[in-house]
Scaffold this active site. Sequence first.
Site, PDB file in Angstrom:
ATOM      1  CB  SER A  83      -0.893   0.032   1.236  1.00  0.00           C
ATOM      2  OG  SER A  83      -2.152  -0.448   0.922  1.00  0.00           O
ATOM      3  CE  LYS A  86      -3.777   1.034  -1.274  1.00  0.00           C
ATOM      4  NZ  LYS A  86      -4.444   0.583  -0.042  1.00  0.00           N
ATOM      5  CE1 TYR A 204      -3.682  -0.645  -4.911  1.00  0.00           C
ATOM      6  CE2 TYR A 204      -4.520  -2.895  -5.009  1.00  0.00           C
ATOM      7  CZ  TYR A 204      -4.108  -1.810  -4.278  1.00  0.00           C
ATOM      8  OH  TYR A 204      -4.109  -1.869  -2.913  1.00  0.00           O
ATOM      9  CE1 TYR A 256      -3.932   0.153   4.919  1.00  0.00           C
ATOM     10  CE2 TYR A 256      -2.390  -0.118   6.726  1.00  0.00           C
ATOM     11  CZ  TYR A 256      -2.726  -0.297   5.397  1.00  0.00           C
ATOM     12  OH  TYR A 256      -1.861  -0.939   4.569  1.00  0.00           O
ATOM     13  CB  VAL A 274      -0.521  -5.668   4.386  1.00  0.00           C
ATOM     14  CG1 VAL A 274      -1.816  -5.006   4.792  1.00  0.00           C
ATOM     15  CG2 VAL A 274      -0.461  -5.920   2.904  1.00  0.00           C
TER      16      VAL A 274
HETATM   17  N1  GLU Z   1      -1.911  -5.210  -2.351  1.00  0.00           N
HETATM   18  C1  GLU Z   1      -2.612  -5.113  -1.101  1.00  0.00           C
HETATM   19  C2  GLU Z   1      -4.110  -5.117  -1.332  1.00  0.00           C
HETATM   20  O1  GLU Z   1      -4.571  -4.472  -2.204  1.00  0.00           O
HETATM   21  C3  GLU Z   1      -2.165  -3.886  -0.391  1.00  0.00           C
HETATM   22  C4  GLU Z   1      -2.785  -3.771   0.956  1.00  0.00           C
HETATM   23  C5  GLU Z   1      -2.038  -2.901   1.907  1.00  0.00           C
HETATM   24  O2  GLU Z   1      -0.817  -2.860   1.961  1.00  0.00           O
HETATM   25  O3  GLU Z   1      -2.769  -2.236   2.674  1.00  0.00           O
HETATM   26  O4  GLU Z   1      -4.855  -5.777  -0.670  1.00  0.00           O
END
Ligand code: GLU
Length: 332
Positions: A83, A86, A204, A256, A274
């Site tokens: 994530s 992002k 993504y 989060y 994560v």
């Molecule tokens: N590739 C993971 C997903 O989309 C990333 C989640 C994360 O790091 O929060 O579920």
Amino acid sequence: MFESPLEDVPQRALTGDLPDEPQVARLLREAHARYAGLDEGTVADYIPALAEADSALFGLALVEADGTTHLAGDTAAPFTIQSISKAFVLALVLDAIGHEAVHRVVGVNNTGLPFNSVIALELNQGSPMNPMVNAGAIATTALLPGGWLAVHEGLSRFAGRSLELDERVLRSESETNHRNQGIADLLTSYGRLAGRPEEMVEVYTRQCSLRVTAEDLAVMSATLADGGLNPVTGEQVVTAEACRDTLAVLAACGMYELSGEWQFEIGLPAKSGVSGGIVAIAPGKGALGTFSPLLDRAGNSVRGQRACAHLSRSLGLNLFASAPRGKAHRDG
Ligand code: GLU
């Protein structure tokens, strides 16, 4: 999450600058030693390949806005960015299409719900709400002109080297990411996705599967602390305005649904992933990249958070802290 008080860590007075280099290096080593033995939390297992991560790994890197680099622990251990990508894709999109378009199409408010929530979309008439939850991240990736090549090239410029894909994690996530596929279909049904859903989820998932180290994360995020100029390569990666807007979103939504708690304790724009990485940015000063795979219930690295709290305090980084000006004048 932050139950261990840090009263024994001296709070640095706010000077607008980092302490001198030997002191930064010492404080980084101190934070690493303090939390290396902490083994609270669990390794993410909803992406099968991530469950195999070595939970003993712990790396802390700090890159100053002038490129000076400090490292402690496992800062060269590779892991997938997940994530945290992002944040950098958002900066590239802001750079390419601007503040207003991101505000209108994606949004910039916290959902208060888990990162992969479908309910958040339904509760908000199909608005993804912000680029840090999966719905908003998929919608943001779809806005970047140039698709996967632009994502890969852009993130590599932030890192100052060509980042590689972890094919195994990519395969593992692609075989199991039904939820993200559902989110992309739902976005499409609301007319909120600028591309074909299966293609956008593929881009993504690839961006999440790029391999980085804690040191890479610190260089990438120090670029956001330095007005978009990579302090190690000297390349202008995105505009200063794109960095400013990215950091505002990270401050509100980067950790989060525990973003408020993070600001209350640490006071810095940040993003976690994560696989156990965290970036925390002190605008104009530098940035931290941390890695430790043991996560709390929201998906944030436990050791990484504690180390960031320690360093925010000991290095005087909290953006919300001030000292009474009149008093400083009176005290001379
Ligand atoms: N590739 C993971 C997903 O989309 C990333 C989640 C994360 O790091 O929060 O579920």
